[in-house]
Design a protein around this motif. Structure first.
Motif, PDB file in Angstrom:
ATOM      1  N   LYS A 253       0.848  -1.182   0.000  1.00 37.84           N
ATOM      2  CA  LYS A 253       0.000   0.000   0.000  1.00 37.84           C
ATOM      3  C   LYS A 253       0.883   1.231   0.000  1.00 37.84           C
ATOM      4  CE  LYS A 253      -3.710  -2.237   2.610  1.00 37.84           C
ATOM      5  NZ  LYS A 253      -4.532  -2.197   3.861  1.00 37.84           N
ATOM      6  N   VAL A 254       0.615   2.092  -0.923  1.00 38.00           N
ATOM      7  CA  VAL A 254       1.450   3.284  -1.068  1.00 38.00           C
ATOM      8  C   VAL A 254       0.894   4.394  -0.187  1.00 38.00           C
ATOM      9  CG1 VAL A 254       2.300   5.046  -2.645  1.00 38.00           C
ATOM     10  CG2 VAL A 254       2.116   2.669  -3.408  1.00 38.00           C
ATOM     11  N   GLU A 255       1.690   4.993   0.665  1.00 38.44           N
ATOM     12  CA  GLU A 255       1.334   6.159   1.474  1.00 38.44           C
ATOM     13  C   GLU A 255       1.943   7.390   0.802  1.00 38.44           C
ATOM     14  OE1 GLU A 255       0.108   8.956   3.487  1.00 38.44           O
ATOM     15  OE2 GLU A 255      -0.609   6.973   4.171  1.00 38.44           O
ATOM     16  N   PRO A 256       1.092   8.276   0.251  1.00 37.10           N
ATOM     17  CA  PRO A 256       1.639   9.431  -0.496  1.00 37.10           C
ATOM     18  C   PRO A 256       2.552  10.309   0.360  1.00 37.10           C
ATOM     19  CG  PRO A 256      -0.723   9.175  -0.887  1.00 37.10           C
ATOM     20  CD  PRO A 256      -0.373   8.244   0.236  1.00 37.10           C
ATOM     21  N   GLY A 377       3.933   1.869   2.274  1.00 32.98           N
ATOM     22  CA  GLY A 377       5.300   2.144   1.866  1.00 32.98           C
ATOM     23  C   GLY A 377       5.373   3.375   1.001  1.00 32.98           C
ATOM     24  N   ALA A 378       6.571   3.864   0.829  1.00 31.29           N
ATOM     25  CA  ALA A 378       6.770   5.024  -0.025  1.00 31.29           C
ATOM     26  C   ALA A 378       6.686   4.624  -1.494  1.00 31.29           C
ATOM     27  CB  ALA A 378       8.130   5.655   0.265  1.00 31.29           C
ATOM     28  N   TYR A 382       8.019   1.272  -3.573  1.00 27.84           N
ATOM     29  CA  TYR A 382       7.180   0.461  -4.467  1.00 27.84           C
ATOM     30  C   TYR A 382       7.821   0.361  -5.855  1.00 27.84           C
ATOM     31  CZ  TYR A 382       3.068  -1.179  -7.014  1.00 27.84           C
ATOM     32  OH  TYR A 382       2.214  -1.903  -7.792  1.00 27.84           O
ATOM     33  N   THR A 383       8.356   1.491  -6.323  1.00 28.04           N
ATOM     34  CA  THR A 383       9.017   1.495  -7.637  1.00 28.04           C
ATOM     35  C   THR A 383      10.234   0.593  -7.634  1.00 28.04           C
ATOM     36  OG1 THR A 383       8.304   3.780  -8.005  1.00 28.04           O
ATOM     37  CG2 THR A 383      10.111   2.946  -9.377  1.00 28.04           C
ATOM     38  N   ILE A 388      12.927  -4.624  -9.013  1.00 29.59           N
ATOM     39  CA  ILE A 388      13.496  -5.923  -8.633  1.00 29.59           C
ATOM     40  C   ILE A 388      12.678  -7.056  -9.240  1.00 29.59           C
ATOM     41  CG2 ILE A 388      13.968  -7.451  -6.679  1.00 29.59           C
ATOM     42  CD1 ILE A 388      14.551  -4.944  -5.008  1.00 29.59           C
ATOM     43  N   TYR A 389      11.356  -6.881  -9.202  1.00 30.75           N
ATOM     44  CA  TYR A 389      10.475  -7.903  -9.795  1.00 30.75           C
ATOM     45  C   TYR A 389      10.751  -8.065 -11.290  1.00 30.75           C
ATOM     46  CZ  TYR A 389       6.226 -10.166 -11.490  1.00 30.75           C
ATOM     47  OH  TYR A 389       5.348 -11.010 -12.112  1.00 30.75           O
TER      48      TYR A 389
END
Length: 583
Positions: A253-256, A377-378, A382-383, A388-389
């Motif tokens: 989950k991205v926290e802006p 997460g930031a 996430y980027t 890495i993926y």
């Protein structure tokens, strides 16, 4: 057959040849000094000229490539396709030859240029290959095929290095070249050798590609190409990593305002630490005040009297007061101190209560923010997780690609092994089917060597995993120069075989090197044998000799050596040399 060698320079000694035995003799004159030599008179130069006219290369600044010979044009009068023609090649323009004579039956017709019939040097070599060895005109530039220049070098060995062993005409000759040329000349299946070499090229290509991928495409987590089993194991590991990365992405989950929250948490932590430190300080001070309050007592009258008695003795002249006044003063002093301590204790307890409340508030605020940071997460994180993926996915694709390639390589290697074995079986069958031709060559070599020595030599031809192998043996019985005579017998055998074919070069030329270290008796017998066989078979034998190597006393009585001399070169001056000049 060569009829004549000419040149456009008047100083050149034209030489005319006849069928059968022809000798170019380097003679030493009686007037020549001890430092004069027959080396450099032109024996080897004559052979270089013949090769030059037959499409051979010349070295820059050496031999015919010397600056002194700029503009010299050499001509060869020869029989081709049963017609006598003259071919001329100029040292200034080595890219073409000029033809005089009937070329009607030639596979490539010369172009007319300024009244001359001209062929490029490549076209000339194709014509020669077709008219002397029957080579197809479209095979000259094919890989691993006999060419005119390679084949003619066994009939006209080009230099001293060509006289090292029978099956090679230059040092470090590639194995495929040796095998293909000799198989062709002996009437064996040279096409099998070509196919075998092409298989070797495919095998080398597989090895090179595999090595190239290992060296230049290691990937992120693939350090070696590896075996198929190693790649399969690595694939499982990367697939597991990929599943973990994908799950992390799905639950992320991205926290802006992640970075701002992280800053706030750090600030709250610092504030909590500062408040905690203040609470500890206040607690220590409170404990000190409380202890002081508990131990603070009023002084006894005896203690006061004792103090003032000492004061009276030690400080004479002081005004004394009544004992009651003194006791009252001390009692008031202690009361004041107790009051101060009580007030400070209350204050400190209040401050500690406030600080504890502040710490709880800040701790709760930080806990809430940390919970957000734990579940979110930031965007940068996430980027990075996505990167890495994707890297893992690229690795997996690369591994799958390499597994497929390796399977293909292994399949190709298996196919090559099968094809190679089939080729070997075909070659052995073909060797049996062409046994008559092989036996003909073996018998001729044996006969030739028996004429020179008491024991017949042997020509050995085998089919092995790497193609044909050739070997010649002659029992020397202590004779010198045996290796040179092996070459002589082999070359003579080739001339004999090819005299029975059409088309055919019908020529054999040897430089005097062929007789280096050979006993006089064998030299005499070799010349007599060459004379006899060249007449019997209808080919031309040309050799160069030094006069002091002519074994006159060993010739048969009916062998007139001087009748075969077509040109004498002497060391009496430049006019005695082939070119008529020194260069």
């Amino acid at each position: 057959m060569i009829h004549a060698v000419r040149c456009n320079q008047p100083s050149f000694k034209t030489v005319n040849f006849r069928p059968g035995l022809n000798v170019v003799l380097a003679d030493r004159t009686a007037e020549s000094g001890i430092r004069d030599s027959r080396n450099g008179l032109g024996k080897s130069t004559l052979i270089e000229i013949i090769h030059f006219c037959l499409g051979g290369n010349i070295e820059k600044a050496r031999g015919l490539g010397s600056r002194t010979l700029r503009g010299w044009a050499f001509s060869l009068e020869i029989t081709l396709a049963n017609k006598i023609v003259i071919v001329t090649r100029n040292t200034d323009d080595k890219s073409e030859v000029v033809i005089e004579g009937d070329t009607t039956n030639w596979p490539i017709q010369p172009k007319e240029e300024e009244g001359r019939k001209v062929l490029s040097i490549d076209e000339w070599k194709v014509v020669l290959g077709n008219l002397t060895f029957g080579l197809p005109i479209d095979d000259e530039n094919k890989k691993y095929t006999p060419t005119f220049r390679s084949l003619i070098s066994y009939f006209i060995r080009p230099n001293r290095d060509a006289f090292s062993q029978p099956f090679e005409y230059f040092p470090k000759q590639p194995g495929w070249n040796t095998q293909i040329n000799n198989a062709f000349l002996l009437g064996l299946n040279w096409e099998y050798l070509r196919e075998l070499q092409l298989l070797k090229d495919r095998q080398k290509l597989i090895t090179d590609i595999k090595k190239l991928k290992k060296d230049t495409e290691p990937g992120v987590s693939i350090s070696v190409f590896g075996s198929l089993g190693e790649l399969e194991a690595l694939k499982v590991q990367v697939e597991e990593q990929l599943r973990e990365r994908k799950e992390a992405l799905n639950t992320f989950k991205v926290e802006p305002q992640y970075n701002e929250l992280e800053i706030t948490v750090n600030r709250l932590t610092s504030e909590i630490h500062a408040a905690t430190n203040k609470k500890i300080t206040d607690q220590k001070l409170l404990e000190f005040y409380q202890s002081s309050l508990d131990t603070e007592n009023e002084p006894s009258p005896e203690d006061v009297i004792n103090i003032y008695q000492k004061a009276g003795i030690e400080l004479p002249g002081l005004v004394t007061r009544r004992l009651e006044e003194v006791e009252g003063f001390h009692r008031q002093l202690i009361e004041n101190r107790r009051e101060f301590l009580a007030i400070e204790i209350k204050r400190l307890r209040r401050e500690i209560t406030v600080t504890e409340s502040y710490i709880r508030e800040k701790t709760n605020q930080r806990a809430e923010l940390l919970d957000v940071l734990r579940t979110h997460g930031a965007l940068e994180e996430y980027t990075r997780l996505q990167e890495i993926y994707l890297d893992n996915l690229a690795n997996l694709n690369e591994i799958n690609k390499r597994i497929a390639e390796l399977k293909q390589f292994e399949e190709e290697k298996s196919t090559l092994k099968i094809e190679r074995e089939h080729l070997l079986q075909r070659a052995r069958r073909d060797r049996e089917e062409r046994n008559e031709q092989a036996e003909r060559a073996i018998n001729l070599f044996s006969t030739n060597s028996r004429f020179l020595y008491r024991f017949p030599g042997t020509l050995i031809i085998n089919v092995e995993n790497n193609g044909f192998t050739f070997r010649v043996d002659i029992r020397s019985d202590g004779s010198e120069g045996i290796d040179k005579m092996k070459i002589f017998c082999y070359d003579l055998m080739l001339a004999q075989i090819w005299s029975e074919r059409d088309p055919s070069p019908r020529i054999l030329i040897h430089d005097s090197t062929i007789f280096d270290g050979v006993d006089d008796r064998q030299v005499a017998q070799a010349l007599e044998l060459a004379d006899r066989e060249s007449i019997r078979c209808g080919f031309q034998y040309i050799c160069t000799l030094n006069s002091d190597r002519v074994p006159r006393s060993d010739f048969a009585l009916d062998f007139d050596f001087d009748s075969f001399i077509r040109l004498r070169l002497t060391d009496e001056g430049e006019e005695g040399k082939l070119l008529g000049i020194s260069f």
